[in-house]
Design an enzyme around this catalytic site. Structure first.
Site, PDB file in Angstrom:
ATOM      1  CD  GLU A  77      -5.360  -5.849  -0.806  1.00  0.00           C
ATOM      2  OE1 GLU A  77      -4.820  -4.726  -0.949  1.00  0.00           O
ATOM      3  OE2 GLU A  77      -6.211  -6.282  -0.077  1.00  0.00           O
ATOM      4  CG  ASN A 114      -0.309  -0.149   2.335  1.00  0.00           C
ATOM      5  OD1 ASN A 114       0.658  -0.722   3.060  1.00  0.00           O
ATOM      6  ND2 ASN A 114      -1.015   0.459   3.416  1.00  0.00           N
ATOM      7  CB  ILE A 115       1.847   3.761  -2.645  1.00  0.00           C
ATOM      8  CG1 ILE A 115       2.810   2.499  -2.725  1.00  0.00           C
ATOM      9  CG2 ILE A 115       2.432   5.006  -2.463  1.00  0.00           C
ATOM     10  CD1 ILE A 115       3.189   2.279  -4.177  1.00  0.00           C
ATOM     11  CD  GLU A 116      -1.302   5.012   4.259  1.00  0.00           C
ATOM     12  OE1 GLU A 116      -0.681   5.788   5.106  1.00  0.00           O
ATOM     13  OE2 GLU A 116      -2.122   3.889   4.609  1.00  0.00           O
ATOM     14  CB  CYS A 133     -10.931  -2.155   0.575  1.00  0.00           C
ATOM     15  SG  CYS A 133     -10.133  -1.559  -1.190  1.00  0.00           S
TER      16      CYS A 133
HETATM   17  N1  THU Z   1      -4.992  -1.556   2.901  1.00  0.00           N
HETATM   18  C1  THU Z   1      -4.625  -2.170   1.742  1.00  0.00           C
HETATM   19  O1  THU Z   1      -3.619  -2.026   1.308  1.00  0.00           O
HETATM   20  N2  THU Z   1      -4.937  -3.481   1.776  1.00  0.00           N
HETATM   21  C2  THU Z   1      -6.201  -3.737   2.146  1.00  0.00           C
HETATM   22  O2  THU Z   1      -6.857  -5.143   2.259  1.00  0.00           O
HETATM   23  C3  THU Z   1      -7.002  -3.066   3.275  1.00  0.00           C
HETATM   24  C4  THU Z   1      -6.564  -1.694   3.314  1.00  0.00           C
HETATM   25  C5  THU Z   1      -4.377  -0.103   3.278  1.00  0.00           C
HETATM   26  C6  THU Z   1      -5.099   0.946   2.538  1.00  0.00           C
HETATM   27  C7  THU Z   1      -4.300   2.078   3.578  1.00  0.00           C
HETATM   28  O3  THU Z   1      -3.095   2.298   3.284  1.00  0.00           O
HETATM   29  C8  THU Z   1      -4.185   1.378   4.936  1.00  0.00           C
HETATM   30  O4  THU Z   1      -4.180   0.084   4.372  1.00  0.00           O
HETATM   31  C9  THU Z   1      -5.251   1.732   5.865  1.00  0.00           C
HETATM   32  O5  THU Z   1      -6.527   1.355   5.335  1.00  0.00           O
END
Ligand code: THU
Length: 133
Positions: A55, A42-44, A87
Site C-alpha cells: 500500500e 511489498n518490498i522486504e 497494517c
Molecule cells: N504487508 C503488506 O504489504 N501489506 C499488508 O496489508 C499486510 C502486510 C507485507 C509486509 C511484509 O512484507 C509481509 O506482508 C508480511 O507481513
C-alpha cells in the site's frame, strides 16, 4: 473503472513483490482521480524492520509522481486464506490522501474479499487540520 478490474491489477502487482523473508506477497492498486492506476508491492529487507508494504509503495510512487487524489484502493494478498487488512502504518498513510468514504477492497481473491472504505479501516482519524498546504 470497476473495482474488480482494480483488484485484478492488485493481484498482478503482487507478482512484483520482493518478499523472500515472509514468503507473503502483497499487491496494491490505487485508482487516481485522473483515471490512471498506480500499483505497488511489498518490498522486504534482510534488516526485517525495513519492509515496505504494498500500500505504501503504491501511495508513495503516486504522490512522488504528482498524484495526490485517489478514488479507490485494492489490496491483494494471494497467499492468505482470509482477507488480510492493511497494517496500522498503512492505514495512517492511506488516510493522509484518501477521503473517509474512498472505497477500499482487500482479500486473497475477488471471491474472498472485504469491501470497505478508508474510514472503515481507520476510524477515529484525526489531526487533518495540521496540513498547511
Ligand atoms: N504487508 C503488506 O504489504 N501489506 C499488508 O496489508 C499486510 C502486510 C507485507 C509486509 C511484509 O512484507 C509481509 O506482508 C508480511 O507481513
Amino acid at each position: 473503472m470497476e473495482m474488480k478490474e482494480l483488484f485484478d491489477l492488485a493481484l498482478k502487482a503482487a507478482e512484483g513483490s520482493y518478499s523472500p523473508y515472509s514468503g507473503f506477497p502483497v499487491g496494491a492498486a490505487l485508482l487516481c482521480k485522473d483515471g490512471s492506476v498506480v500499483t505497488g508491492a511489498n518490498i522486504e529487507n534482510r534488516s526485517y524492520g525495513l519492509a515496505n508494504c504494498a500500500e505504501r509503495t503504491a501511495i508513495f510512487a503516486a504522490v512522488a509522481n504528482g498524484k495526490r487524489e485517489f478514488t479507490a484502493l485494492a489490496v491483494a494478498t494471494p497467499k492468505s486464506d482470509y482477507p488480510v487488512a492493511p497494517c496500522g502504518a498503512c492505514r495512517q498513510v492511506i488516510s493522509e490522501f484518501a477521503a473517509p468514504d474512498m472505497p477500499v477492497v482487500f482479500g486473497p481473491s475477488w471471491d474472498n474479499r472485504v469491501d470497505t472504505t478508508c474510514a472503515g479501516i481507520y476510524p477515529y482519524d484525526s489531526l487533518h487540520e495540521l496540513a498547511k498546504n
